[in-house]
Scaffold this active site. Structure first.
Site, PDB file in Angstrom:
ATOM      1  CB  CYS A 181      46.870  37.246  46.207  1.00  6.37           C
ATOM      2  SG  CYS A 181      48.052  38.032  47.290  1.00  6.37           S
ATOM      3  CD  GLU A 203      41.265  39.264  49.375  1.00  6.95           C
ATOM      4  OE1 GLU A 203      40.799  40.107  48.594  1.00  6.95           O
ATOM      5  OE2 GLU A 203      41.880  38.252  48.985  1.00  6.95           O
TER       6      GLU A 203
END
Length: 243
Positions: A2, A109
């Site tokens: 992340c 993302e």
């Protein structure tokens, strides 16, 4: 993953989720980035939402130049950078490292598509905040202070700089995230949060699995999110077309 996430859910919702009180108000954040001081709940202070630097620096590191923003679930029990935190090993006389909860309500993302790189935001289907599994560590160093006091006896004084740091644990992606990235943050069920903070390493390791894909959604967002200084509601809003 992340590498960027958000937390702009109402403060009361975050408090209810974590069963912890923030040491200062939680300001809405739409584009949280490595190196910033961000909210966490750690095992050594599980009733408080504290603020730690994103980028774990092991307590034994020589400097803080290479903070680690992610830790792979498969190797947290083996890698020296994460082992003390995962095993909650406090052999140095006090809590130096451990496990923590990292609150969020979405993460980003980036996907290579025909027109270039497209950012996506991933959330729970119900848009409620959630807790990611994290690890924390204390890093300290001595800083030499040269000032008026130093000239009195010809010697400089020293000051201890202490920094609390954290990393987000990642695992294999679920079917939704697999189309976006080969890793995803470990999202804990609410029933798993306290277990992550308190369980022995063997049991804690069992919690590091992918969150159910059917309880999540993903949608494209503006490339403005690419710049971490763009921290405004617009970066989290969906584009007109859905994925």
């Amino acid at each position: 993953m992340c590498g960027r996430y958000s937390l702009f859910a109402p403060q009361d919702a975050v408090i209810d989720l974590l069963d912890a009180t923030p040491e200062r108000d939680l300001e809405p954040r739409y584009n949280m980035a490595p190196g910033e001081e961000l909210p966490v709940v750690r095992d050594a202070a599980s009733d408080r939402i504290e603020f730690h630097n994103w980028g774990l620096v092991p307590h034994w590191a020589d400097d803080d130049s290479d903070g680690l923003i992610n830790a792979r679930a498969e190797t947290v029990a083996e890698k020296p950078s994460f082992r003390d935190a995962f095993e909650q090993s406090h052999e140095t006389g006090g809590p130096q490292a451990g496990r923590c909860l990292v609150p969020a309500d979405g993460f980003y993302e980036w996907v290579d598509e025909s027109g270039g790189t497209q950012p996506y935001r991933v959330t729970r289907s119900d848009d409620r905040p959630f807790a990611m599994a994290g690890l924390w560590s204390t890093w300290e160093t001595e800083i030499e202070q040269v000032g008026l006091d130093a000239f009195a006896d010809g010697a400089a004084s020293t000051e201890t700089r202490r920094m609390l740091t954290f990393t987000v644990v990642t695992t294999e992606p679920n079917d939704l995230i697999a189309d976006l990235h080969h890793r995803m943050a470990v999202i804990l069920d609410e029933a798993e949060q306290r277990e992550w903070l308190t369980a022995d390493p063997a049991d804690a390791g069992e919690l590091l699995d992918p969150y159910p894909a059917d309880e999540m959604r993903a949608y494209p967002v503006s490339p403005a999110v690419n710049d971490p200084t763009n921290d405004a509601p617009a970066v989290a809003e969906p584009l007109d077309s859905e994925p």
